[in-house]
Write a protein that holds these residues in place. Structure first.
Motif, mmCIF file in Angstrom:
data_model
loop_
_atom_site.group_PDB
_atom_site.id
_atom_site.type_symbol
_atom_site.label_atom_id
_atom_site.label_comp_id
_atom_site.label_asym_id
_atom_site.label_seq_id
_atom_site.Cartn_x
_atom_site.Cartn_y
_atom_site.Cartn_z
ATOM 1 N N GLY A 35 0.914 -1.104 0.085
ATOM 2 C CA GLY A 35 0.177 -0.103 -0.181
ATOM 3 C C GLY A 35 0.672 1.187 0.050
ATOM 4 O O GLY A 35 1.799 1.469 0.679
ATOM 5 N N GLU A 36 0.462 2.478 -0.630
ATOM 6 C CA GLU A 36 1.274 3.333 -0.906
ATOM 7 C C GLU A 36 1.486 4.235 0.166
ATOM 8 O O GLU A 36 2.635 4.657 0.645
ATOM 9 C CB GLU A 36 0.732 4.330 -1.953
ATOM 10 C CG GLU A 36 0.888 3.624 -3.447
ATOM 11 C CD GLU A 36 0.613 4.619 -4.430
ATOM 12 O OE1 GLU A 36 0.346 5.846 -4.032
ATOM 13 O OE2 GLU A 36 0.461 4.287 -5.679
ATOM 14 N N ALA A 37 0.408 4.180 1.073
ATOM 15 C CA ALA A 37 0.391 5.024 2.327
ATOM 16 C C ALA A 37 1.653 4.559 3.468
ATOM 17 O O ALA A 37 2.285 5.253 3.883
ATOM 18 C CB ALA A 37 -0.901 5.395 2.911
ATOM 19 N N ARG A 38 1.598 3.163 3.618
ATOM 20 C CA ARG A 38 2.324 2.575 4.347
ATOM 21 C C ARG A 38 3.771 2.789 3.894
ATOM 22 O O ARG A 38 4.745 3.316 4.756
ATOM 23 C CB ARG A 38 2.259 1.209 4.785
ATOM 24 C CG ARG A 38 2.839 0.266 5.750
ATOM 25 C CD ARG A 38 2.587 -1.082 5.840
ATOM 26 N NE ARG A 38 3.891 -1.748 6.450
ATOM 27 C CZ ARG A 38 3.721 -2.900 6.477
ATOM 28 N NH1 ARG A 38 2.680 -3.841 5.869
ATOM 29 N NH2 ARG A 38 4.798 -3.799 7.357
ATOM 30 N N ALA A 39 3.874 2.761 2.571
ATOM 31 C CA ALA A 39 5.349 2.468 2.072
ATOM 32 C C ALA A 39 5.886 4.043 2.129
ATOM 33 O O ALA A 39 7.159 4.308 2.458
ATOM 34 C CB ALA A 39 5.405 2.157 0.505
ATOM 35 N N TRP A 40 5.182 5.314 1.882
ATOM 36 C CA TRP A 40 5.531 6.534 1.938
ATOM 37 C C TRP A 40 5.876 6.957 3.497
ATOM 38 O O TRP A 40 6.795 7.463 3.745
ATOM 39 C CB TRP A 40 4.756 7.525 1.237
ATOM 40 C CG TRP A 40 4.378 7.327 -0.084
ATOM 41 C CD1 TRP A 40 3.446 7.089 -0.961
ATOM 42 C CD2 TRP A 40 5.636 7.568 -1.018
ATOM 43 N NE1 TRP A 40 3.802 6.799 -2.107
ATOM 44 C CE2 TRP A 40 5.244 6.977 -2.489
ATOM 45 C CE3 TRP A 40 7.011 7.560 -0.915
ATOM 46 C CZ2 TRP A 40 5.982 7.329 -3.554
ATOM 47 C CZ3 TRP A 40 7.774 7.642 -1.852
ATOM 48 C CH2 TRP A 40 7.022 7.577 -3.441
ATOM 49 N N ARG A 41 4.966 6.114 4.449
ATOM 50 C CA ARG A 41 5.437 6.683 5.770
ATOM 51 C C ARG A 41 6.581 5.909 6.181
ATOM 52 O O ARG A 41 7.285 6.377 7.005
ATOM 53 C CB ARG A 41 4.232 6.369 6.661
ATOM 54 C CG ARG A 41 3.066 6.947 6.500
ATOM 55 C CD ARG A 41 1.826 6.372 7.228
ATOM 56 N NE ARG A 41 0.621 7.392 6.909
ATOM 57 C CZ ARG A 41 -0.845 6.759 6.708
ATOM 58 N NH1 ARG A 41 -0.885 5.394 7.290
ATOM 59 N NH2 ARG A 41 -1.795 7.631 6.394
ATOM 60 N N SER A 42 7.073 4.891 5.579
ATOM 61 C CA SER A 42 8.539 4.280 5.867
ATOM 62 C C SER A 42 9.516 5.209 5.390
ATOM 63 O O SER A 42 10.436 5.004 6.121
ATOM 64 C CB SER A 42 8.171 2.737 5.221
ATOM 65 O OG SER A 42 8.366 2.926 3.904
ATOM 66 N N LEU A 43 9.227 5.683 4.289
ATOM 67 C CA LEU A 43 10.125 6.785 3.973
ATOM 68 C C LEU A 43 10.363 7.902 4.957
ATOM 69 O O LEU A 43 11.376 8.417 5.460
ATOM 70 C CB LEU A 43 9.656 7.279 2.601
ATOM 71 C CG LEU A 43 10.705 8.603 2.258
ATOM 72 C CD1 LEU A 43 12.123 8.062 1.745
ATOM 73 C CD2 LEU A 43 10.138 9.119 0.773
ATOM 74 N N GLY A 101 0.312 13.839 -0.228
ATOM 75 C CA GLY A 101 -1.154 13.649 -0.352
ATOM 76 C C GLY A 101 -1.533 12.053 -0.271
ATOM 77 O O GLY A 101 -2.836 11.869 0.192
ATOM 78 N N GLU A 102 -0.389 11.118 -0.265
ATOM 79 C CA GLU A 102 -0.780 9.653 -0.109
ATOM 80 C C GLU A 102 -0.579 9.384 1.219
ATOM 81 O O GLU A 102 -1.352 7.942 1.672
ATOM 82 C CB GLU A 102 0.185 8.850 -1.177
ATOM 83 C CG GLU A 102 0.317 9.502 -2.775
ATOM 84 C CD GLU A 102 -0.942 8.826 -3.128
ATOM 85 O OE1 GLU A 102 -1.589 7.911 -2.866
ATOM 86 O OE2 GLU A 102 -1.351 9.400 -4.169
ATOM 87 N N TRP A 103 0.100 10.262 1.918
ATOM 88 C CA TRP A 103 0.305 9.672 3.156
ATOM 89 C C TRP A 103 0.041 10.435 4.374
ATOM 90 O O TRP A 103 -0.071 10.153 5.644
ATOM 91 C CB TRP A 103 1.881 9.000 3.667
ATOM 92 C CG TRP A 103 2.614 10.305 3.132
ATOM 93 C CD1 TRP A 103 3.366 10.611 2.001
ATOM 94 C CD2 TRP A 103 3.317 11.188 4.312
ATOM 95 N NE1 TRP A 103 4.210 11.500 2.381
ATOM 96 C CE2 TRP A 103 4.216 12.101 3.546
ATOM 97 C CE3 TRP A 103 3.180 11.339 5.675
ATOM 98 C CZ2 TRP A 103 4.983 12.931 4.106
ATOM 99 C CZ3 TRP A 103 3.953 12.345 6.064
ATOM 100 C CH2 TRP A 103 4.814 12.920 5.540
ATOM 101 N N GLY A 104 0.077 11.911 4.215
ATOM 102 C CA GLY A 104 -0.002 12.743 5.137
ATOM 103 C C GLY A 104 -1.533 13.246 5.485
ATOM 104 O O GLY A 104 -2.477 12.774 4.823
ATOM 105 N N PRO A 105 -1.793 13.792 6.613
ATOM 106 C CA PRO A 105 -3.005 14.243 7.072
ATOM 107 C C PRO A 105 -3.683 15.626 6.686
ATOM 108 O O PRO A 105 -4.751 16.019 7.088
ATOM 109 C CB PRO A 105 -2.982 14.272 8.633
ATOM 110 C CG PRO A 105 -1.524 14.541 8.920
ATOM 111 C CD PRO A 105 -0.887 14.179 7.776
#
Length: 351
Positions: A35-43, A101-105
């Motif tokens: 999932g893109e959200a989890r992957a970008w948060r790992s970044l 936009g994919e991972w932030g609030p």
């Protein structure tokens, strides 16, 4: 020690390159599966950890010099090589900005903080502040090579405190726009110095020219900054607990009372916050190359988990630690190791 007697660079450069390529490739593959959200948060997690590590290492020599100490001069180049992560750090922040936009609030939502939390202003000021910090760091190293720059080093320490406080407020506290903490910035930059001194101790323990007195000093600083970091976290939690205000306990509840995250918090309490106090209490442990190296490595791994623990519970009720987080950690470690080894190649003698 001559360069010809030090084959380490010939070994470590291909190793770090392979680790960087493999880690980033695995992470890119995981973007689709996890999932893109989890992957970008790992970044985000790895940006917070490795930028704190590299920036803190670059600041430690001028911080020690500001106290009129000279014991660090024999290991200054080990820490100063943290500047090698400047460009990867800035590139990671730009990537986080582009994908927020994919991972932030923040995108498309108007909070009570107004324009302060608009993505353009948030990432713009963070990028400008981080570029200022790395630029000052590079200029300071240039002056140090000319035998000057002591006063500039003091300014660099102050800039580090301000810039990394801003990153802590923007990229940790503001992940939950309804959570308020005046100590979030202070905790972030102080724990960054803890990460950096732990890595400095690990690198010194691996260097054959590092004297036991130097290892002893680094071990004592590890203990001191573990206690300072613990105190700042306790200073967070105590008023949260007795005031019991909804806007403050939002940080505490999932991490300490959630059945899934409580074991992670207990692990951090044992290893990161009180681990060095127990493990490095004997003088022999601080002066032993093998013991200090092993303890530093363990604590450094725990501090990576601490950065993940600061971010992940804000978005997920259940801990998920897998390929996206660990593969990118390996990739970032490869990039940092590659840059630091490249900077120090061919420089024998003092660590």
């Amino acid at each position: 020690m001559s360069t010809s007697k030090r084959p380490s660079a010939r070994f470590w450069l291909p190793f770090w390159l392979l680790l960087a390529v493999a880690g980033v490739t695995l992470w890119a593959v995981s973007v689709h599966d996890a999932g893109e959200a989890r992957a970008w948060r790992s970044l985000l997690v790895n940006f917070l950890f490795f930028t704190s590590l590299a920036g803190g290492m670059m600041v430690w020599p001028p911080l020690v010099a500001t106290c009129n100490a000279r014991w660090h001069l024999n290991a200054e180049r080990l820490a100063s090589a943290g500047i090698a992560f400047a460009l990867p750090s800035l590139a990671a922040l730009i990537l986080l900005w582009a994908t927020n936009g994919e991972w932030g609030p923040w995108r498309g939502i108007h909070y009570s903080q107004g324009s302060w939390l608009r993505p353009g202003f948030l990432f713009g000021r963070d990028l400008a502040a981080l570029a200022l910090f790395w630029g000052m760091g590079a200029y300071h190293l240039r002056r140090r090579r000319e035998g000057e720059g002591e006063r500039l080093g003091t300014v660099l320490v102050l800039v580090y405190c301000l810039v990394f406080s801003l990153l802590g407020f923007d990229l940790v506290m503001a992940l939950d726009p309804y959570w308020y903490s005046n100590l979030a910035g202070g905790y972030f930059f102080m724990s960054g110095l803890y990460i950096a001194i732990t890595c400095w101790a690990l690198l010194a323990a691996q260097h054959p020219a590092a004297e036991p007195d130097l290892l002893h000093d680094l071990g004592k600083l590890m203990v001191a900054f573990s206690l300072m970091t613990t105190y700042l976290m306790y200073a967070h939690l105590l008023p949260f607990w007795y005031e019991n205000l909804p806007r403050e306990v939002r940080f505490v509840v999932p991490r300490l009372h959630g059945p899934q995250w409580a074991p992670v918090s207990t692990f951090l309490l044992a290893l990161v916050y009180f681990g060095p106090l127990v493990l490095l209490l004997p003088i022999r442990a601080k002066r032993s190359r093998r013991a200090l190296g092993a303890i530093s490595f363990l604590v450094l791994c725990g501090l990576w988990v601490e950065r993940w623990w600061l971010v992940a519970p804000t978005f997920e009720q259940t801990p998920r630690l897998g390929l996206p987080e660990l593969s990118l950690a390996a990739g970032f470690a490869g990039v940092l190791g590659l840059g630091m080894t490249w900077m120090r190649r061919g420089k024998g003698g003092r660590p």
